[in-house]
Design a protein around this motif. Sequence first.
Motif, PDB file in Angstrom:
ATOM      1  N   UNK A  14       0.815  -1.214   0.000  1.00  0.00           N
ATOM      2  CA  UNK A  14       0.000   0.000   0.000  1.00  0.00           C
ATOM      3  C   UNK A  14       0.845   1.257   0.000  1.00  0.00           C
ATOM      4  N   UNK A  15       0.184   2.380   0.166  1.00  0.00           N
ATOM      5  CA  UNK A  15       0.873   3.677   0.117  1.00  0.00           C
ATOM      6  C   UNK A  15       1.668   3.921   1.387  1.00  0.00           C
ATOM      7  N   UNK A  16       1.060   3.667   2.547  1.00  0.00           N
ATOM      8  CA  UNK A  16       1.730   3.899   3.826  1.00  0.00           C
ATOM      9  C   UNK A  16       1.116   3.018   4.903  1.00  0.00           C
ATOM     10  N   UNK A  17       1.905   2.715   5.907  1.00  0.00           N
ATOM     11  CA  UNK A  17       1.418   1.970   7.074  1.00  0.00           C
ATOM     12  C   UNK A  17       1.179   2.872   8.276  1.00  0.00           C
ATOM     13  N   UNK A  18       1.369   4.163   8.098  1.00  0.00           N
ATOM     14  CA  UNK A  18       1.171   5.130   9.186  1.00  0.00           C
ATOM     15  C   UNK A  18      -0.323   5.278   9.470  1.00  0.00           C
ATOM     16  N   UNK A 173       6.138  -4.376  -2.840  1.00  0.00           N
ATOM     17  CA  UNK A 173       6.438  -3.058  -2.266  1.00  0.00           C
ATOM     18  C   UNK A 173       5.837  -1.967  -3.165  1.00  0.00           C
ATOM     19  N   UNK A 174       4.510  -2.000  -3.249  1.00  0.00           N
ATOM     20  CA  UNK A 174       3.806  -1.036  -4.100  1.00  0.00           C
ATOM     21  C   UNK A 174       2.339  -1.051  -3.699  1.00  0.00           C
ATOM     22  N   UNK A 175       1.529  -0.142  -4.284  1.00  0.00           N
ATOM     23  CA  UNK A 175       0.109  -0.145  -3.977  1.00  0.00           C
ATOM     24  C   UNK A 175      -0.718  -0.792  -5.083  1.00  0.00           C
ATOM     25  N   UNK A 176      -0.074  -1.224  -6.181  1.00  0.00           N
ATOM     26  CA  UNK A 176      -0.754  -2.029  -7.193  1.00  0.00           C
ATOM     27  C   UNK A 176       0.282  -2.890  -7.904  1.00  0.00           C
ATOM     28  N   UNK A 266      11.872   2.087  -4.608  1.00  0.00           N
ATOM     29  CA  UNK A 266      10.458   1.741  -4.596  1.00  0.00           C
ATOM     30  C   UNK A 266       9.609   2.863  -3.998  1.00  0.00           C
ATOM     31  N   UNK A 267      10.142   3.579  -2.995  1.00  0.00           N
ATOM     32  CA  UNK A 267       9.389   4.685  -2.407  1.00  0.00           C
ATOM     33  C   UNK A 267       9.219   5.824  -3.401  1.00  0.00           C
TER      34      UNK A 267
END
Length: 316
Positions: A14-18, A173-176, A266-267
């Motif tokens: 996903x985008x973030x785990x925060x 390590x991505x959102x799709x 990746x980020x």
Amino acid sequence: MENCTKVREFILLGVTNNPGLQVPLFIMFTCIYCVDAVGNLGMIMLVLVDSHLHTPMSFFLCNLSLVDLGYSSAATPTVISEFFVVSKVVSYNACAAQMFFFIGFATGENYLLASMAYDHYAAVCNLLHYSTRMTTSVCIRLNIGCYICGFLNAIFHVGDIFSLSFGKSNVVHHFFCDVPALMALSCSNIHLKMKWFLFFATFNVFFALLIILVFYTFIFVTILKMKSDRGHQKVLSTCASHLTTVSIFYSTVIFMYLQPSFSHSMDADKIASMFYTMIIPTLNPLVYSLRNKEVNNAFKKVVKRVNILCKSEISD
């Protein structure tokens, strides 16, 4: 080669785990996607209902909105769902389908922008023969060709990626499901696959860019030969929207897919992908509605009609 196990599903980070960013990002991405869907569907409907927009340029614009909506819808709903789903699991087949439609529509846009450059060239440099050059059948063949190129490219890449063995990890390590992120998970030798991917990506991007640059060279030469300032302004207003879209689209694509593999982060790819999958499809209808005079006038007419209908209903 490392020992590989059969992967039946992937887990998207996903985008973030925060936790503090989950709700704000969910609201923001949902709003962006709603604007994207309304803007592109609105552009398609505007072209269909207004007879003044039944022109080759508007036909290409209608298809541009369609491919924008296509590749944004392939990825963005997944991103939005990830904010309230604990287990971000996507099946093997669903991952392949997502990649297929994303690559197909995105590559289709790549060639559609080149076709639109040809249309602008015909309108500016061969105005007297424009109606005979850009007939309905020519426009349809050009657009069908763009979709064929897009989905043939998608078939090749999806077949190539999913012929790899995955076993090092199933955490993407991505959102799709994007090509570089899945390649990083393979326990096969991806050196040759990466070369083929870069070759086809480079060919598709720079071949279309070369076509665009050639046609715009002819357009600018024609502009320089014009003696009328009004003629200059008319041509520039015709091409401004397309040039804006081309600049945004290709700068993002080149950054995302044509950088050397050793410099991949990746980020950084996630941030570029967010811009590529969400912002560009949202911006295109705005760019064309603000900078294209015909679209702007058609939009004002529709708004005026809606206001008249609303007032008549209230008075009744």
